[in-house]
Design a protein around this motif. Structure first.
Motif, mmCIF file in Angstrom:
data_model
loop_
_atom_site.group_PDB
_atom_site.id
_atom_site.type_symbol
_atom_site.label_atom_id
_atom_site.label_comp_id
_atom_site.label_asym_id
_atom_site.label_seq_id
_atom_site.Cartn_x
_atom_site.Cartn_y
_atom_site.Cartn_z
ATOM 1 N N LEU A 8 28.799 37.471 25.502
ATOM 2 C CA LEU A 8 29.702 37.263 26.628
ATOM 3 C C LEU A 8 30.474 38.542 26.947
ATOM 4 O O LEU A 8 31.431 38.519 27.710
ATOM 5 N N SER A 9 30.054 39.654 26.363
ATOM 6 C CA SER A 9 30.816 40.889 26.510
ATOM 7 C C SER A 9 30.819 41.391 27.948
ATOM 8 O O SER A 9 31.833 41.945 28.408
ATOM 9 N N THR A 10 29.716 41.230 28.673
ATOM 10 C CA THR A 10 29.681 41.712 30.049
ATOM 11 C C THR A 10 30.504 40.816 30.961
ATOM 12 O O THR A 10 31.183 41.290 31.880
ATOM 13 N N ALA A 11 30.476 39.512 30.726
ATOM 14 C CA ALA A 11 31.331 38.605 31.497
ATOM 15 C C ALA A 11 32.807 38.925 31.262
ATOM 16 O O ALA A 11 33.621 38.896 32.201
ATOM 17 N N MET A 12 33.166 39.255 30.043
ATOM 18 C CA MET A 12 34.552 39.645 29.767
ATOM 19 C C MET A 12 34.893 40.948 30.486
ATOM 20 O O MET A 12 36.012 41.121 31.004
ATOM 21 N N MET A 13 33.945 41.879 30.529
ATOM 22 C CA MET A 13 34.173 43.107 31.283
ATOM 23 C C MET A 13 34.380 42.801 32.760
ATOM 24 O O MET A 13 35.233 43.394 33.418
ATOM 25 N N ARG A 14 33.593 41.857 33.302
ATOM 26 C CA ARG A 14 33.773 41.439 34.688
ATOM 27 C C ARG A 14 35.181 40.876 34.902
ATOM 28 O O ARG A 14 35.829 41.143 35.917
ATOM 29 N N ALA A 15 35.638 40.054 33.967
ATOM 30 C CA ALA A 15 36.957 39.443 34.104
ATOM 31 C C ALA A 15 38.041 40.515 34.191
ATOM 32 O O ALA A 15 38.935 40.447 35.053
ATOM 33 N N ALA A 172 43.066 36.583 38.751
ATOM 34 C CA ALA A 172 41.865 37.260 39.239
ATOM 35 C C ALA A 172 40.795 37.375 38.157
ATOM 36 O O ALA A 172 39.612 37.555 38.470
ATOM 37 N N MET A 173 41.187 37.251 36.891
ATOM 38 C CA MET A 173 40.243 37.381 35.781
ATOM 39 C C MET A 173 39.254 36.234 35.715
ATOM 40 O O MET A 173 38.250 36.315 35.001
ATOM 41 N N LEU A 174 39.484 35.175 36.434
ATOM 42 C CA LEU A 174 38.660 33.972 36.319
ATOM 43 C C LEU A 174 37.446 33.967 37.231
ATOM 44 O O LEU A 174 36.613 33.062 37.146
ATOM 45 N N SER A 175 37.319 34.969 38.110
ATOM 46 C CA SER A 175 36.161 34.998 39.006
ATOM 47 C C SER A 175 35.851 36.430 39.415
ATOM 48 O O SER A 175 36.700 37.317 39.311
ATOM 49 N N TRP A 176 34.631 36.627 39.882
ATOM 50 C CA TRP A 176 34.184 37.949 40.324
ATOM 51 C C TRP A 176 33.027 37.765 41.306
ATOM 52 O O TRP A 176 32.387 36.711 41.347
ATOM 53 N N PHE A 196 24.566 39.046 36.962
ATOM 54 C CA PHE A 196 24.402 39.353 38.383
ATOM 55 C C PHE A 196 24.454 38.079 39.226
ATOM 56 O O PHE A 196 24.878 38.118 40.389
ATOM 57 N N ASP A 197 24.014 36.962 38.671
ATOM 58 C CA ASP A 197 23.981 35.691 39.401
ATOM 59 C C ASP A 197 25.258 34.873 39.252
ATOM 60 O O ASP A 197 25.378 33.799 39.842
ATOM 61 N N SER A 198 26.207 35.359 38.458
ATOM 62 C CA SER A 198 27.399 34.565 38.148
ATOM 63 C C SER A 198 28.579 34.965 39.030
ATOM 64 O O SER A 198 28.627 36.058 39.582
ATOM 65 N N THR A 199 29.542 34.047 39.116
ATOM 66 C CA THR A 199 30.811 34.338 39.792
ATOM 67 C C THR A 199 31.999 33.961 38.912
ATOM 68 O O THR A 199 33.141 34.012 39.350
ATOM 69 N N GLY A 200 31.727 33.568 37.687
ATOM 70 C CA GLY A 200 32.777 33.186 36.757
ATOM 71 C C GLY A 200 32.160 32.748 35.443
ATOM 72 O O GLY A 200 30.939 32.829 35.257
ATOM 73 N N PHE A 201 32.993 32.301 34.516
ATOM 74 C CA PHE A 201 32.514 31.879 33.207
ATOM 75 C C PHE A 201 31.831 30.519 33.296
ATOM 76 O O PHE A 201 32.406 29.557 33.814
#
Length: 234
Positions: A8-15, A172-176, A196-201
């Protein structure tokens, strides 16, 4: 943020990149790790060409200033990139957080991207070593976050993490936005398809993971390190 791959490291970076006050860096020791070990990863030549391969230069860069003059700098680090001989004293100048995921889920995901897997590839032993180093210096455990907790309760878990590092939580950390981020590493097309296909956790995957014997043996070895750090979850 110290983790291993498929954590989940990249999703955390996105957040964190969604915060207007935060710059991010994606695995800055990756090229140095490949150059030092001779290990061949997908997109190997591209990774080596994209970053400095001198770990001492990378370590110096990690102490700032932050990109774009931002007041917060999220550095996504893979624990297994810190091979013997790489400098570690720079860690004393930053706030260190440890991101965990259950070993069996890490291995199930990693094996879909790379055939040959070892305990060293997923970084649990190295992560525990770095955790101990930080804990010894601080006299207490550093913040620990479990990816399943983030997926189960993003707002609550990220709020607790921010409080632990004296950083105000930002909604803002909850979506991208979907797609690739300009600060993603050059290796992103191989590894980051789901992001790439996600907008949140996404909610946690409750499905039981069954591993073949060779991967289960690695998971069993990693479990000891996981449990030791998970005992200090934020």
């Amino acid at each position: 943020m110290w983790s291993g791959p498929r954590n989940l490291s990249t999703a955390m970076m996105r957040a964190f990149s969604s915060r207007p006050d935060c710059a991010v860096s994606d695995e800055p020791f990756y090229a140095a790790y490949l150059a030092a070990t001779g290990i061949v990863h997908p997109m190997n030549a591209e990774v080596l060409a994209s970053q400095p391969t001198d770990p001492h230069r990378v370590a110096a860069d990690m102490l700032g200033p932050a990109p774009s003059g931002k007041p917060v700098w999220y550095q996504k680090h893979m624990a297994h990139h810190m091979v013997v001989g790489f400098p570690l004293d720079w860690m004393d100048g930053v706030t260190n957080v440890f991101l965990l995921r259950r070993p069996e889920r890490v291995l199930a995901s990693y094996a879909r991207k790379r055939e040959d897997v070892s305990l060293r590839d997923i970084g649990f032993a190295e992560q525990a070593m770095l955790f101990d180093r930080v804990a010894d210096r601080l006299g207490k455990a550093p913040p620990v976050v479990d990816s399943e907790d983030v997926r189960r309760d993003p707002r609550g878990t990220l709020s607790a993490l921010c409080a632990a590092i004296d950083l105000p939580f930002d909604e803002a950390m909850l979506s991208w936005p979907k797609g690739q981020h300009p600060d993603d590493g050059v290796w992103a097309p191989h590894w980051y398809g789901a992001i790439f296909d996600s907008t949140g956790f996404a909610p946690p995957d409750e499905k039981v993971v069954e591993l073949p014997g060779n991967l289960q043996r690695i998971a069993d070895e990693a479990q000891v390190f996981y449990e030791r750090m998970a005992g200090f979850k934020t």
